[in-house]
Scaffold this motif. Structure first.
Motif, PDB file in Angstrom:
ATOM      1  N   SER A  71       9.344   4.133   0.659  1.00 26.33           N
ATOM      2  CA  SER A  71       7.884   3.574   0.890  1.00 26.33           C
ATOM      3  C   SER A  71       7.006   4.058  -0.141  1.00 26.33           C
ATOM      4  CB  SER A  71       7.609   3.622   2.186  1.00 26.33           C
ATOM      5  OG  SER A  71       7.154   4.878   2.599  1.00 26.33           O
ATOM      6  N   ASN A  72       6.984   5.504  -0.444  1.00 31.03           N
ATOM      7  CA  ASN A  72       5.834   5.867  -1.414  1.00 31.03           C
ATOM      8  C   ASN A  72       6.248   5.682  -2.846  1.00 31.03           C
ATOM      9  OD1 ASN A  72       8.186   7.605  -1.660  1.00 31.03           O
ATOM     10  ND2 ASN A  72       7.202   9.431  -0.966  1.00 31.03           N
ATOM     11  N   GLN A  73       7.364   5.014  -2.997  1.00 27.04           N
ATOM     12  CA  GLN A  73       7.825   4.835  -4.552  1.00 27.04           C
ATOM     13  C   GLN A  73       7.480   3.310  -4.934  1.00 27.04           C
ATOM     14  OE1 GLN A  73      11.944   6.358  -4.217  1.00 27.04           O
ATOM     15  NE2 GLN A  73      11.477   7.519  -5.881  1.00 27.04           N
ATOM     16  N   LEU A  74       7.119   2.597  -3.680  1.00 26.33           N
ATOM     17  CA  LEU A  74       7.000   1.000  -3.804  1.00 26.33           C
ATOM     18  C   LEU A  74       5.314   1.200  -4.216  1.00 26.33           C
ATOM     19  CD1 LEU A  74       8.623  -0.337  -0.564  1.00 26.33           C
ATOM     20  CD2 LEU A  74       9.440  -0.847  -2.869  1.00 26.33           C
ATOM     21  N   PRO A  75       5.229   0.121  -5.050  1.00 28.14           N
ATOM     22  CA  PRO A  75       3.774  -0.071  -5.651  1.00 28.14           C
ATOM     23  C   PRO A  75       3.132  -0.499  -4.343  1.00 28.14           C
ATOM     24  CG  PRO A  75       5.286  -1.138  -7.158  1.00 28.14           C
ATOM     25  CD  PRO A  75       6.062  -0.715  -5.925  1.00 28.14           C
ATOM     26  N   ASN A  76       1.794   0.259  -4.166  1.00 33.00           N
ATOM     27  CA  ASN A  76       0.762  -0.050  -3.103  1.00 33.00           C
ATOM     28  C   ASN A  76       0.600  -1.556  -3.020  1.00 33.00           C
ATOM     29  OD1 ASN A  76       0.684   2.720  -2.561  1.00 33.00           O
ATOM     30  ND2 ASN A  76      -1.069   3.055  -3.911  1.00 33.00           N
ATOM     31  N   GLU A  77       0.330  -2.268  -3.949  1.00 31.17           N
ATOM     32  CA  GLU A  77      -0.060  -3.497  -4.053  1.00 31.17           C
ATOM     33  C   GLU A  77       0.885  -4.405  -3.144  1.00 31.17           C
ATOM     34  OE1 GLU A  77      -0.317  -7.765  -6.974  1.00 31.17           O
ATOM     35  OE2 GLU A  77       0.442  -5.711  -7.578  1.00 31.17           O
ATOM     36  N   TYR A  78       2.192  -4.407  -3.097  1.00 33.75           N
ATOM     37  CA  TYR A  78       3.005  -4.884  -2.434  1.00 33.75           C
ATOM     38  C   TYR A  78       3.265  -4.376  -1.043  1.00 33.75           C
ATOM     39  CZ  TYR A  78       4.483  -6.331  -6.893  1.00 33.75           C
ATOM     40  OH  TYR A  78       4.493  -6.579  -8.227  1.00 33.75           O
ATOM     41  N   VAL A  79       2.974  -2.987  -0.837  1.00 35.63           N
ATOM     42  CA  VAL A  79       3.068  -2.330   0.495  1.00 35.63           C
ATOM     43  C   VAL A  79       1.912  -3.013   1.421  1.00 35.63           C
ATOM     44  CG1 VAL A  79       2.689  -0.066   1.755  1.00 35.63           C
ATOM     45  CG2 VAL A  79       4.422  -0.354  -0.225  1.00 35.63           C
ATOM     46  N   ASP A  80       0.751  -2.903   0.804  1.00 39.12           N
ATOM     47  CA  ASP A  80      -0.271  -3.311   1.631  1.00 39.12           C
ATOM     48  C   ASP A  80      -0.379  -4.717   1.941  1.00 39.12           C
ATOM     49  OD1 ASP A  80      -1.394  -0.830   1.052  1.00 39.12           O
ATOM     50  OD2 ASP A  80      -2.950  -1.766  -0.870  1.00 39.12           O
ATOM     51  N   GLU A  83       2.116  -4.762   4.920  1.00 40.08           N
ATOM     52  CA  GLU A  83       1.691  -4.371   6.173  1.00 40.08           C
ATOM     53  C   GLU A  83       0.588  -5.453   6.659  1.00 40.08           C
ATOM     54  OE1 GLU A  83       0.093  -0.495   5.158  1.00 40.08           O
ATOM     55  OE2 GLU A  83       2.078   0.466   5.151  1.00 40.08           O
ATOM     56  N   LYS A  84      -0.193  -6.135   5.863  1.00 39.70           N
ATOM     57  CA  LYS A  84      -1.164  -6.797   6.422  1.00 39.70           C
ATOM     58  C   LYS A  84      -0.599  -8.056   7.238  1.00 39.70           C
ATOM     59  CE  LYS A  84      -4.930  -9.841   4.622  1.00 39.70           C
ATOM     60  NZ  LYS A  84      -5.716 -10.191   3.514  1.00 39.70           N
ATOM     61  N   TYR A  85       0.652  -8.342   6.753  1.00 41.68           N
ATOM     62  CA  TYR A  85       1.178  -9.464   7.451  1.00 41.68           C
ATOM     63  C   TYR A  85       2.288  -8.997   8.602  1.00 41.68           C
ATOM     64  CZ  TYR A  85       0.229 -13.267   3.951  1.00 41.68           C
ATOM     65  OH  TYR A  85      -0.613 -14.227   3.228  1.00 41.68           O
ATOM     66  N   GLU A  86       2.113  -7.646   8.868  1.00 44.87           N
ATOM     67  CA  GLU A  86       3.029  -6.884   9.708  1.00 44.87           C
ATOM     68  C   GLU A  86       4.523  -7.174   9.619  1.00 44.87           C
ATOM     69  OE1 GLU A  86       1.823  -8.622  13.682  1.00 44.87           O
ATOM     70  OE2 GLU A  86      -0.243  -7.436  13.624  1.00 44.87           O
ATOM     71  N   VAL A  87       4.714  -6.955   8.336  1.00 47.48           N
ATOM     72  CA  VAL A  87       6.216  -6.828   7.741  1.00 47.48           C
ATOM     73  C   VAL A  87       6.590  -5.545   7.752  1.00 47.48           C
ATOM     74  CG1 VAL A  87       7.939  -7.334   6.009  1.00 47.48           C
ATOM     75  CG2 VAL A  87       6.179  -9.170   6.719  1.00 47.48           C
ATOM     76  N   LEU A  88       7.690  -4.814   8.494  1.00 43.84           N
ATOM     77  CA  LEU A  88       8.149  -3.778   8.497  1.00 43.84           C
ATOM     78  C   LEU A  88       8.856  -3.381   6.995  1.00 43.84           C
ATOM     79  CD1 LEU A  88      10.243  -3.900  11.971  1.00 43.84           C
ATOM     80  CD2 LEU A  88       7.798  -3.194  11.374  1.00 43.84           C
ATOM     81  N   ILE A  89       8.817  -2.196   6.743  1.00 49.55           N
ATOM     82  CA  ILE A  89       9.453  -1.829   5.711  1.00 49.55           C
ATOM     83  C   ILE A  89      10.541  -0.745   6.061  1.00 49.55           C
ATOM     84  CG2 ILE A  89       9.547  -0.610   3.119  1.00 49.55           C
ATOM     85  CD1 ILE A  89       6.366  -1.632   3.134  1.00 49.55           C
ATOM     86  N   LEU A  90      11.839  -1.039   5.811  1.00 47.98           N
ATOM     87  CA  LEU A  90      12.891  -0.113   6.262  1.00 47.98           C
ATOM     88  C   LEU A  90      13.577   0.461   5.304  1.00 47.98           C
ATOM     89  CD1 LEU A  90      13.990  -2.358   9.318  1.00 47.98           C
ATOM     90  CD2 LEU A  90      12.167  -0.397   9.311  1.00 47.98           C
ATOM     91  N   GLU A  91      13.788   1.889   5.101  1.00 46.43           N
ATOM     92  CA  GLU A  91      14.564   2.477   4.168  1.00 46.43           C
ATOM     93  C   GLU A  91      16.114   2.929   4.615  1.00 46.43           C
ATOM     94  OE1 GLU A  91      14.754   6.541   1.296  1.00 46.43           O
ATOM     95  OE2 GLU A  91      13.061   6.338   2.474  1.00 46.43           O
ATOM     96  N   VAL A  92      16.912   2.123   3.968  1.00 41.64           N
ATOM     97  CA  VAL A  92      18.475   2.314   4.215  1.00 41.64           C
ATOM     98  C   VAL A  92      19.180   2.620   3.009  1.00 41.64           C
ATOM     99  CG1 VAL A  92      20.393   1.174   5.179  1.00 41.64           C
ATOM    100  CG2 VAL A  92      18.303   0.738   6.130  1.00 41.64           C
TER     101      VAL A  92
END
Length: 321
Positions: A71-80, A83-92
């Motif tokens: 998640s720390n390698q994903l651009p903040n624009e997309y992470v934000d 997260e605003k839409y309450e979509v999870l980000i899962l690393e596998v």
């Protein structure tokens, strides 16, 4: 405050449904063949549109971007946005169904890796989709079907179509005899976790044989999925009542009215990766807005072609004639 644990003793554990978009990235690997420009940002913008629309219409489900990128390698624009839409980000990690980096569609096999990962989870049902989809309704009818069926998308081609003849030639090479199997697309899978486990067992066997025989397919995950499904015909059902693959380019236009009439729940917008999906992201999703479905149909050229596209189509006909 003291909590009385007795009140939880007989509580029923509610198992959630998972909607996910698998997204693997490796600069050295082959991605989709129909993405222009910066593939990384194109796929992430598409994924945001798909995931945010899925969460909006399915707030009771877990909706997740599943990726091999931390998640720390994903651009903040997309992470934000996610997260605003309450979509999870899962690393596998991408450690199952792995082929060489130069293998055509090598990253597409990550979907099978994710399926194997979640087939051993506490979810009730799992559904994965490609990045270039738009979810336009609640998936409750789909979950009901998952009580009995594994749902895959039948591309619905016959032997008069080049693509089907091509994959049938690969089936023949793999089996050593002619096999006219159903060609299932790689854009969609949905089933109960229990059925997913059974499907993954077959996938493992097909994958092992491919490695043992040094067999190379040009069809990506669709090759493994189609062969695996042929061993489970009594459990497989065509998912076209829930998802449809729309071709919206002026040069090759294959569009059912099922986006509106007897509407499917999921629109697979194959020609809109670089166009309609990007516009939906820029104009609506990144601003926290989910547009009306009618607006999506227009932007993604389902209900009509733009004037410019009509001109391009007319010019192409004149050149051909």
């Amino acid at each position: 405050m003291q909590i009385d644990n007795k009140q939880f003793t007989n509580a029923k554990v509610i198992r959630k449904n998972l909607i996910c978009i698998p997204f693997a990235f490796n600069e050295k690997s082959n991605t989709g063949v129909n993405v222009r420009g910066d593939a990384f940002s194109v796929y992430l913008k598409n994924a945001c549109v798909a995931l945010c629309s899925a969460k909006y219409f399915n707030p009771e489900c877990d909706v997740a971007l599943v990726t091999n990128i931390s998640s720390n390698q994903l651009p903040n624009e997309y992470v934000d946005i996610l997260e605003k839409y309450e979509v999870l980000i899962l690393e596998v990690q991408f450690d199952e169904f792995v082929f060489a980096d130069n293998y055509l569609w090598s990253l597409a096999f990550y979907k099978l890796c994710i399926l194997k990962h979640f087939s051993d989870s506490d979810y009730q049902n799992v559904c994965y989709m490609d990045t270039d989809v738009y979810v336009q309704n609640n998936l409750e009818p789909l979950w009901e079907e998952c009580k009995q069926n594994i749902l895959l998308y039948d591309i619905n081609h016959g032997l008069q179509v080049d693509d089907y003849r091509s994959i049938c030639e690969e089936f023949e090479s793999f089996f050593g005899e002619k096999k006219y199997l159903t060609h299932f697309g790689g854009e969609f899978f949905a089933s109960s976790v229990e059925n997913a486990k059974i499907f993954v067992e077959i996938l493992n066997k097909v994958y092992a044989q491919m490695l043992r025989d040094n067999f190379v397919t040009s069809k990506g995950d669709e090759f493994l999925i189609s062969i695996s499904a042929s061993y489970l015909r009594d459990r497989i059902k065509n998912a076209s009542g829930y998802i449809y693959r729309f071709w919206t380019a002026p040069g090759f236009r294959l569009v059912s009215t099922s986006y509106e009439n007897n509407p499917v729940l999921i629109l697979h917008l194959t020609n809109e990766k670089n166009r309609g999906m990007i516009k939906l992201f820029d104009v609506y999703i990144k601003k926290g807005i989910i547009p009306k479905n009618q607006k999506v149909w227009k932007i993604c050229r389902l209900s009509s072609l733009s004037i410019l596209d009509r001109i391009k189509k007319s010019i192409k006909k004149l050149i051909i004639n």
